[in-house]
Write an enzyme that holds these catalytic residues in place. Structure first.
Site, mmCIF file in Angstrom:
data_model
loop_
_atom_site.group_PDB
_atom_site.id
_atom_site.type_symbol
_atom_site.label_atom_id
_atom_site.label_comp_id
_atom_site.label_asym_id
_atom_site.label_seq_id
_atom_site.Cartn_x
_atom_site.Cartn_y
_atom_site.Cartn_z
ATOM 1 N N ASP A 192 0.840 -1.197 0.000
ATOM 2 C CA ASP A 192 0.000 0.000 0.000
ATOM 3 C C ASP A 192 0.878 1.251 0.000
ATOM 4 O O ASP A 192 1.818 1.361 0.793
ATOM 5 C CB ASP A 192 -0.893 -0.023 1.241
ATOM 6 N N HIS A 220 -9.671 4.879 -1.358
ATOM 7 C CA HIS A 220 -8.830 5.014 -0.171
ATOM 8 C C HIS A 220 -9.565 5.874 0.858
ATOM 9 O O HIS A 220 -10.432 6.660 0.516
ATOM 10 C CB HIS A 220 -7.507 5.686 -0.536
ATOM 11 N N THR A 275 -7.154 3.101 9.194
ATOM 12 C CA THR A 275 -7.184 3.892 10.426
ATOM 13 C C THR A 275 -8.103 3.295 11.488
ATOM 14 O O THR A 275 -7.744 3.244 12.674
ATOM 15 C CB THR A 275 -7.621 5.337 10.124
#
Length: 274
Positions: free
Chosen positions: A79, A201, A226
């Site tokens: 990523d 994203h 996150t």
């Protein structure tokens, strides 16, 4: 099955796949167990920071062995790869997919390095993802505009031959100060002009209905990072504050369970049409 072939299958069906970052054994286990319980495929993602933290061979082999051990269909993806050298290292060790993120460079330079990575990845049969437009990273302003245009998306994919493209339609990395508004019409228009797999994203904090709408409009790969870090660390902090147990083998699993619950719910949202 190669990841790029899985993408094509999902796109034909109008479905999505969840791509989750992991940071250690516990977060990886949480993701894998959720995918197993939901009987859904998963993309496991590593960033440079995690590669440097865990070590490339260890991180890669751990992900592959966990997929095999739990009999989960999955792929290992780099990523936000920030250099050709890092991409090459990941491909050489066996990654199924890599991202080269040159979105902060000029359009011309983004095309140049992405094309170079695509040519390299072809020799490995690997999937390549790039990014086009402004998707705020951690610490960057979420107020800055720079949405991907259909014209640029088509030109970029045609020039590079990239398999997947992360597009800017209103998301950002990290949590949001206010509910984001996705430009779904823009997404639809981009999907009409390119056959590349479209990637979202910054899904942490995006309402479920918005994620479902994005998938119905052409998004295939949905990235989640996150929220995984957040729920694991908050759960771990709470657990450590409420008891004096020093046996991490008994403390960590409770935080891992929270990751399992989060990812199971996200899998249900992303795969709601399955």
């Amino acid at each position: 099955m190669r990841l790029q072939d899985k993408f094509l299958e999902l796109r034909r069906k109008g479905q999505g796949i969840l791509a989750t970052n992991f940071y250690n054994f516990e977060t990886l286990e949480g993701v894998i167990l959720a995918a197993k319980m939901r009987n859904q495929p998963i993309v496991l993602q590593l960033t440079r920071s995690t590669v440097e933290y865990m070590g490339l061979p260890v991180a890669y082999q751990l992900a592959k062995s966990m997929l095999e051990h739990h009999d989960v269909q999955g792929w290992v993806h780099l990523d936000h790869g920030d250099s050709y050298d890092l991409v090459a290292q990941c491909l050489d060790i066996g990654f199924d997919s890599v991202m080269i993120d040159a979105s902060e460079q000029s359009f011309k330079d983004n095309i140049e390095i992405t094309t170079k990575v695509v040519k390299l990845a072809e020799t490995y049969g690997a999937n390549v993802e790039a990014e086009l437009g402004y998707i705020a990273k951690l610490g960057q302003s979420k107020e800055t505009s720079g949405f991907t245009t259909p014209e640029d998306a088509k030109a970029f994919v045609d020039a590079t031959g990239v398999n997947a493209l992360a597009i800017a339609i209103g998301t950002a990395h990290g949590f949001y100060d206010k509910e984001p508004k996705l430009d779904l019409e823009r997404l639809s228009n981009i999907a009409k002009v390119t056959d590349a797999t479209l990637v979202l994203h910054g899904s942490s904090g995006i309402p479920d209905q918005s994620l479902r709408a994005a998938i119905s409009r052409g998004i295939t790969k949905v990235n989640l990072a996150t929220e995984i870090k957040n729920i694991f660390m908050r759960s771990l902090k709470t657990e450590l504050m409420t008891n004096d147990n020093i046996d991490l083998r008994k403390v960590f699993p409770k935080a891992t369970d929270k990751v399992v619950g989060l990812v199971m719910r996200k899998l249900e949202v992303v795969n709601n049409n399955l």
